[in-house]
Design an enzyme around this catalytic site. Structure first.
Site, mmCIF file in Angstrom:
data_model
loop_
_atom_site.group_PDB
_atom_site.id
_atom_site.type_symbol
_atom_site.label_atom_id
_atom_site.label_comp_id
_atom_site.label_asym_id
_atom_site.label_seq_id
_atom_site.Cartn_x
_atom_site.Cartn_y
_atom_site.Cartn_z
ATOM 1 N N ARG A 1 0.858 -1.201 0.000
ATOM 2 C CA ARG A 1 0.000 0.000 0.000
ATOM 3 C C ARG A 1 0.893 1.250 0.000
ATOM 4 O O ARG A 1 0.997 1.957 -0.990
ATOM 5 C CB ARG A 1 -0.942 -0.025 1.227
ATOM 6 C CG ARG A 1 -2.117 0.940 1.130
ATOM 7 C CD ARG A 1 -1.762 2.388 1.414
ATOM 8 N NE ARG A 1 -1.274 2.600 2.780
ATOM 9 C CZ ARG A 1 -0.727 3.735 3.183
ATOM 10 N NH1 ARG A 1 -0.579 4.755 2.366
ATOM 11 N NH2 ARG A 1 -0.288 3.861 4.425
ATOM 12 N N ASP A 2 1.565 1.505 1.105
ATOM 13 C CA ASP A 2 2.354 2.743 1.243
ATOM 14 C C ASP A 2 3.478 2.795 0.202
ATOM 15 O O ASP A 2 3.823 3.852 -0.306
ATOM 16 C CB ASP A 2 2.951 2.818 2.664
ATOM 17 C CG ASP A 2 3.184 4.244 3.142
ATOM 18 O OD1 ASP A 2 3.055 5.184 2.327
ATOM 19 O OD2 ASP A 2 3.507 4.432 4.327
ATOM 20 N N HIS B 1 4.560 3.945 12.957
ATOM 21 C CA HIS B 1 4.786 3.879 11.507
ATOM 22 C C HIS B 1 5.828 4.947 11.157
ATOM 23 O O HIS B 1 5.521 6.131 11.084
ATOM 24 C CB HIS B 1 3.443 4.148 10.814
ATOM 25 C CG HIS B 1 3.488 4.284 9.322
ATOM 26 N ND1 HIS B 1 2.824 3.424 8.486
ATOM 27 C CD2 HIS B 1 4.081 5.191 8.505
ATOM 28 C CE1 HIS B 1 3.011 3.798 7.226
ATOM 29 N NE2 HIS B 1 3.768 4.874 7.206
ATOM 30 N N HIS C 1 8.999 6.546 8.802
ATOM 31 C CA HIS C 1 9.721 6.604 7.528
ATOM 32 C C HIS C 1 11.183 6.884 7.859
ATOM 33 O O HIS C 1 11.484 7.539 8.865
ATOM 34 C CB HIS C 1 9.132 7.690 6.616
ATOM 35 C CG HIS C 1 7.852 7.266 5.964
ATOM 36 N ND1 HIS C 1 7.711 7.117 4.609
ATOM 37 C CD2 HIS C 1 6.648 6.929 6.502
ATOM 38 C CE1 HIS C 1 6.491 6.721 4.336
ATOM 39 N NE2 HIS C 1 5.811 6.595 5.458
ATOM 40 N N CYS D 1 5.364 9.534 0.126
ATOM 41 C CA CYS D 1 4.050 10.155 0.122
ATOM 42 C C CYS D 1 4.023 11.132 -1.042
ATOM 43 O O CYS D 1 4.820 12.063 -1.083
ATOM 44 C CB CYS D 1 3.776 10.881 1.441
ATOM 45 S SG CYS D 1 2.208 11.791 1.438
ATOM 46 N N ASN E 1 9.418 3.942 3.898
ATOM 47 C CA ASN E 1 9.173 3.476 5.263
ATOM 48 C C ASN E 1 10.441 2.815 5.785
ATOM 49 O O ASN E 1 11.315 2.441 5.015
ATOM 50 C CB ASN E 1 8.078 2.401 5.252
ATOM 51 C CG ASN E 1 6.749 2.925 4.783
ATOM 52 O OD1 ASN E 1 6.525 3.063 3.596
ATOM 53 N ND2 ASN E 1 5.880 3.230 5.710
#
Ligand code: ZN
Length: 315
Positions: free
Chosen positions: A19-20, A210, A212, A243, A252
């Site tokens: 996803r990310d 979470h 990065h 992002c 991440n």
């Protein structure tokens, strides 16, 4: 924490790479390849995945295949599958795909929220309420706070700004909370400050971190979280990520590097590190560029030493 003897405490590693990570990749990754990677991650022992996102296909074309992708995953029953949803429409689609958990997200920074979601924080929280009313009782609900530790536009994000979003999630019945370091601005003091405040004000709301690795301190922040009792961390295979709406945001923290750190620190993850590195190498081949993960290149640390104490590996 005393690291001299292994605690064997379980730490949950939540994979967010498909996803990310994938959402920022421009060339479309075939749906079957995405599903194959999810299966390989589950086969390696990952039990929690934020696998995709039910955002508008126009906003994120890469994840327009969310429903079909999940339907192709063979080992789905062995894992807890979460998906990001931005609004009521996304919530309906996610429930239609029978996800185990939906993830809502609101930024702690008004400027980032406007840039990312084109909405005020109040407006986003109203959308979260609509999602909660649709999903409650049908799937688990996780609230994510973006820019929880800093904003690329506003700089420092006060604890009170993050807490306002967290309070709203708690009131709406969310049972999981993710603190997102969207642009890699978290530092040990900012992590300690916010996690302690949540443990004080919402002792029943488990915190997931979470990070990065934008400024290279992602795993240092994990250590701070561990010391504070946090036992859930999100990471991306190979260190994928970023992002699209946050300038300078990079990947991440890397799942294999995180698993390596946790296992070497005496925690238990249930993940097979060698198998995970094989998945990272496969993802690197799919993406077609070198990924930032380090253990995938160096391999797990050698545990055998020669008689004179020098490591077998040279260099
Ligand atoms: Zn992220």
């Amino acid at each position: 924490m005393d690291y001299t003897t292994p605690s064997h405490e379980h730490v949950t590693v939540i994979e967010v790479g498909t996803r990310d990570g994938f959402q920022v990749e421009k060339p479309f990754i075939p749906t079957a390849v995405k599903a194959e990677i999810v299966d390989a991650l589950i086969a390696a022992g990952i039990r929690d995945l934020e696998a995709t996102s039910f955002v508008s296909p126009r906003a994120v074309p890469q994840l327009a295949d969310a429903h079909e992708m999940l339907s192709l995953v063979q080992r789905r029953r062995e894992a807890h599958i979460a998906a990001l949803v931005p609004n009521a429409r996304g919530a309906e689609r996610a429930l239609g795909a029978a996800v185990d958990e939906i993830v809502c997200f609101v930024s702690a920074s008004a400027t980032h929220n406007k840039a990312n979601l084109n909405n005020t924080i109040e407006g986003s929280l109203a959308a979260v309420r609509e999602v909660a009313d649709i999903v409650r009782g049908k799937a688990e609900m996780r609230g994510a706070v973006a820019c929880a530790f800093g904003c690329p536009f506003e700089g420092e994000v006060p604890v009170a700004a993050a807490m306002r979003v967290i309070d709203a999630y708690a009131k709406l019945g969310f049972t999981q909370l993710t603190l997102g370091d969207t642009t890699g601005m978290a530092t040990p003091p900012t992590v300690a400050r916010l996690v302690r405040a949540i443990q004080r004000e919402h002792p029943d709301l488990p915190v997931t971190l979470h990070f990065h690795n934008t400024r290279g301190v992602g795993l240092a922040n994990v250590m701070v979280g561990l010391d504070l009792g946090v036992r859930r961390f999100e990471a991306s295979i190979g260190g994928l990520g970023g992002c699209p709406f946050a300038p300078g945001a990079t990947g991440n923290i890397c799942t294999e590097d995180l698993v390596y750190l946790l296992e070497e620190s005496g925690f238990t993850t249930g993940v097979d590190l060698a198998a995970l590195c094989a998945v990272a190498n496969r993802v690197e081949a799919v993406i077609g560029r070198t990924l930032p993960g380090q253990v995938m290149k160096a391999g797990p640390r050698l545990r055998k030493y020669s008689l004179d104490g020098a490591a077998c590996a040279v260099g």
